[in-house]
Design an enzyme around this catalytic site. Structure first.
Site, PDB file in Angstrom:
ATOM      1  CG  ASP A 203     -60.912 -67.550 -26.626  1.00 49.77           C
ATOM      2  OD1 ASP A 203     -60.374 -68.536 -27.186  1.00 49.77           O
ATOM      3  OD2 ASP A 203     -60.696 -66.361 -26.963  1.00 49.77           O
ATOM      4  CG  ASN A 211     -50.091 -61.916 -28.798  1.00 54.96           C
ATOM      5  OD1 ASN A 211     -49.443 -61.620 -27.802  1.00 54.96           O
ATOM      6  ND2 ASN A 211     -50.587 -63.116 -29.004  1.00 54.96           N
ATOM      7  CG  ASP A 220     -45.816 -64.981 -23.413  1.00 51.58           C
ATOM      8  OD1 ASP A 220     -46.780 -65.347 -24.120  1.00 51.58           O
ATOM      9  OD2 ASP A 220     -44.641 -65.392 -23.593  1.00 51.58           O
ATOM     10  CD  GLU A 247     -57.105 -66.928 -27.318  1.00 50.03           C
ATOM     11  OE1 GLU A 247     -57.336 -68.107 -27.653  1.00 50.03           O
ATOM     12  OE2 GLU A 247     -57.933 -66.012 -27.427  1.00 50.03           O
TER      13      GLU A 247
HETATM   14  P1  GH3 Z   1     -61.509 -63.897 -30.238  1.00 50.97           P
HETATM   15  O1  GH3 Z   1     -62.028 -62.716 -29.512  1.00 50.97           O
HETATM   16  O2  GH3 Z   1     -62.434 -64.380 -31.281  1.00 50.97           O
HETATM   17  O3  GH3 Z   1     -61.085 -64.960 -29.326  1.00 50.97           O
HETATM   18  O4  GH3 Z   1     -60.235 -63.403 -31.022  1.00 50.97           O
HETATM   19  P2  GH3 Z   1     -58.754 -63.725 -30.720  1.00 50.97           P
HETATM   20  O5  GH3 Z   1     -57.914 -62.752 -31.436  1.00 50.97           O
HETATM   21  O6  GH3 Z   1     -58.523 -63.809 -29.249  1.00 50.97           O
HETATM   22  O7  GH3 Z   1     -58.631 -65.179 -31.292  1.00 50.97           O
HETATM   23  P3  GH3 Z   1     -57.583 -65.847 -32.248  1.00 50.97           P
HETATM   24  O8  GH3 Z   1     -57.796 -67.304 -32.088  1.00 50.97           O
HETATM   25  O9  GH3 Z   1     -57.677 -65.265 -33.631  1.00 50.97           O
HETATM   26  O10 GH3 Z   1     -56.182 -65.441 -31.653  1.00 50.97           O
HETATM   27  C1  GH3 Z   1     -55.650 -66.017 -30.547  1.00 50.97           C
HETATM   28  C2  GH3 Z   1     -54.252 -65.488 -30.399  1.00 50.97           C
HETATM   29  O11 GH3 Z   1     -53.640 -65.917 -29.171  1.00 50.97           O
HETATM   30  C3  GH3 Z   1     -53.336 -65.965 -31.481  1.00 50.97           C
HETATM   31  C4  GH3 Z   1     -52.111 -66.455 -30.803  1.00 50.97           C
HETATM   32  O12 GH3 Z   1     -50.926 -65.911 -31.330  1.00 50.97           O
HETATM   33  C5  GH3 Z   1     -52.283 -65.966 -29.382  1.00 50.97           C
HETATM   34  N1  GH3 Z   1     -51.648 -66.837 -28.442  1.00 50.97           N
HETATM   35  C6  GH3 Z   1     -51.918 -68.140 -28.208  1.00 50.97           C
HETATM   36  N2  GH3 Z   1     -51.112 -68.609 -27.230  1.00 50.97           N
HETATM   37  C7  GH3 Z   1     -50.325 -67.575 -26.841  1.00 50.97           C
HETATM   38  C8  GH3 Z   1     -49.281 -67.439 -25.856  1.00 50.97           C
HETATM   39  O13 GH3 Z   1     -48.920 -68.365 -25.139  1.00 50.97           O
HETATM   40  N3  GH3 Z   1     -48.702 -66.235 -25.729  1.00 50.97           N
HETATM   41  C9  GH3 Z   1     -49.062 -65.169 -26.499  1.00 50.97           C
HETATM   42  N4  GH3 Z   1     -48.463 -64.006 -26.285  1.00 50.97           N
HETATM   43  N5  GH3 Z   1     -50.024 -65.292 -27.420  1.00 50.97           N
HETATM   44  C10 GH3 Z   1     -50.649 -66.469 -27.592  1.00 50.97           C
HETATM   45 MG    MG Z   2     -59.540 -65.262 -28.136  1.00 50.62          MG
HETATM   46 MG    MG Z   3     -58.963 -68.800 -28.884  1.00 52.62          MG
END
Ligand code: GH3
Ligand code: MG
Ligand code: MG
Length: 336
Positions: A203, A211, A220, A247
């Site tokens: 992850d 983002n 992305d 992610e």
């Molecule tokens: P952690 O270190 O605990 O993993 O924190 P984090 O911020 O990575 O975890 P969190 O689950 O809070 O956030 C994941 C983010 O990933 C939120 C979501 O908008 C983003 N995300 C998920 N799929 C995609 C994607 O396909 N493209 C983009 N640009 N962002 C994505």
């Molecule tokens: Mg994460």
């Molecule tokens: Mg995650």
């Protein structure tokens, strides 16, 4: 239908014209020498091209009717044109020559009008049937070729479709659906062979912040780069990396114990770190990192691969808790 009369006698040409016109045949062409007619036939585009019947004199200066017939029948595209040779001779040897040369019929001078018309009619019918048969053959060949082309096209579409079914639309690596199918298959294999199977759940750290700071588009792009980095960290043809969702990524390692899994997890983590993707708001470092949870197991009768995923997930959770940008194996943690 088109009839070509080749005769050096003007009178014979006129008589034949009259008889045929009276018989209802109006599309009539004339030539007064066989060699001239032959030269015309040899031109790629010529007015005799679509002739349906040739009526020709046997005796002519230069090329005679027999020679003309022999030569014209050698040319594929004229092969089917029926030829009637008009002869004044009764000699059996000349009849033989007529047929040997490839003529379809002969008629003796002076001829009976009804006889000539009957022969013309039957040969034109033969020609029209031959034409139709050839057309049908060409149509069949065309249709067969079309079918082969359509099949080839469908095959490609099918392959592409199957490929697209297995590929994640954003990153171009294996998608979760295909990963599930693969792990299911590998799990059964490992169960049968009593070999270990391992996975690494990964992850991206603080990706929400990434983002928020750089925008979704850059987010992305980052996922694409990370996915490719992970792919490059694989070693064996049987190793597989997939996008698990958002992610999160997963690496499937058939026939691998926990030591190899940890090693591979470390390799993947390092690879992503070395990509050096700027991430100024990460609380770990100033570039993008991942956390990895590793698990390996020799499947027993009652266990399912979901159990393996659960251990890897719990390990990943622990990796996050312990400060991110690291590889954790719950088994290992418990053992130590
Ligand atoms: P952690 O270190 O605990 O993993 O924190 P984090 O911020 O990575 O975890 P969190 O689950 O809070 O956030 C994941 C983010 O990933 C939120 C979501 O908008 C983003 N995300 C998920 N799929 C995609 C994607 O396909 N493209 C983009 N640009 N962002 C994505
Ligand atoms: Mg994460
Ligand atoms: Mg995650």
């Amino acid at each position: 239908m088109k009839i070509l009369i080749i005769d050096d006698s003007k009178t014979v040409r006129a008589v034949l014209n009259r008889v045929l016109s009276d018989g209802g045949y109006t599309d009539i062409l004339f030539c007064n020498s066989a060699s001239e007619a032959y030269d015309i036939f040899l031109k790629p585009e010529n007015e005799f091209n679509d002739t349906d019947l040739i009526i020709l004199d046997i005796h002519m200066p230069g090329m005679d009717g027999i020679e003309f017939t022999r030569e014209i029948k050698k040319i594929d595209k004229y092969n089917d044109i029926p030829i009637i040779i008009v002869t004044s001779s009764d000699m059996a040897s000349s009849m033989e020559k007529v047929f040997e040369a490839g003529a379809n019929d002969f008629i003796k001078k002076p001829f009976l009008v009804v006889e000539l018309l009957a022969r013309v009619k039957s040969l034109l019918k033969l020609k029209s049937e031959t034409d139709k048969r050839k057309e049908r053959e060409i149509e069949l060949i065309d249709r067969e070729r079309e079918l082969i082309e359509v099949n080839r096209f469908l095959e490609i579409v099918n392959q592409n479709y199957l490929k697209s079914m297995a590929i994640d639309g954003l990153t171009g690596i294996t998608n979760r659906k295909y990963f599930n199918e693969s792990i299911d298959m590998e799990w059964r294999k490992a169960l049968r062979k009593k070999t270990p199977i391992a996975i690494i759940m990964m992850d991206v750290d603080y990706f929400k912040k990434y983002n928020d700071n750089y925008g979704h588009q850059k987010g992305d792009d980052c996922l694409i780069t990370v996915a490719n980095g992970l792919k490059q960290s694989l070693e064996l043809p049987s190793d597989m990396v997939a996008r698990y969702g958002g992610e999160e990524f997963v690496i499937l390692l058939p026939d691998s114990d926990i030591n190899r899994a940890i090693e591979m997890g470390e390799k993947a983590r390092e690879r992503v770190e070395n990509l050096n993707i700027k991430h100024e708001h990460s609380s770990v470092t100033d570039h993008v990192t991942i956390s990895c949870g590793v698990a390996s197991i020799i499947p027993g009768e009652m266990e399912s691969y979901e159990g393996l995923i659960k251990i890897a997930d719990d390990s990943l959770y622990l990796a996050k808790e312990k400060g991110r940008n690291r590889v954790v194996s719950l088994d290992f943690e418990e053992r130590t």
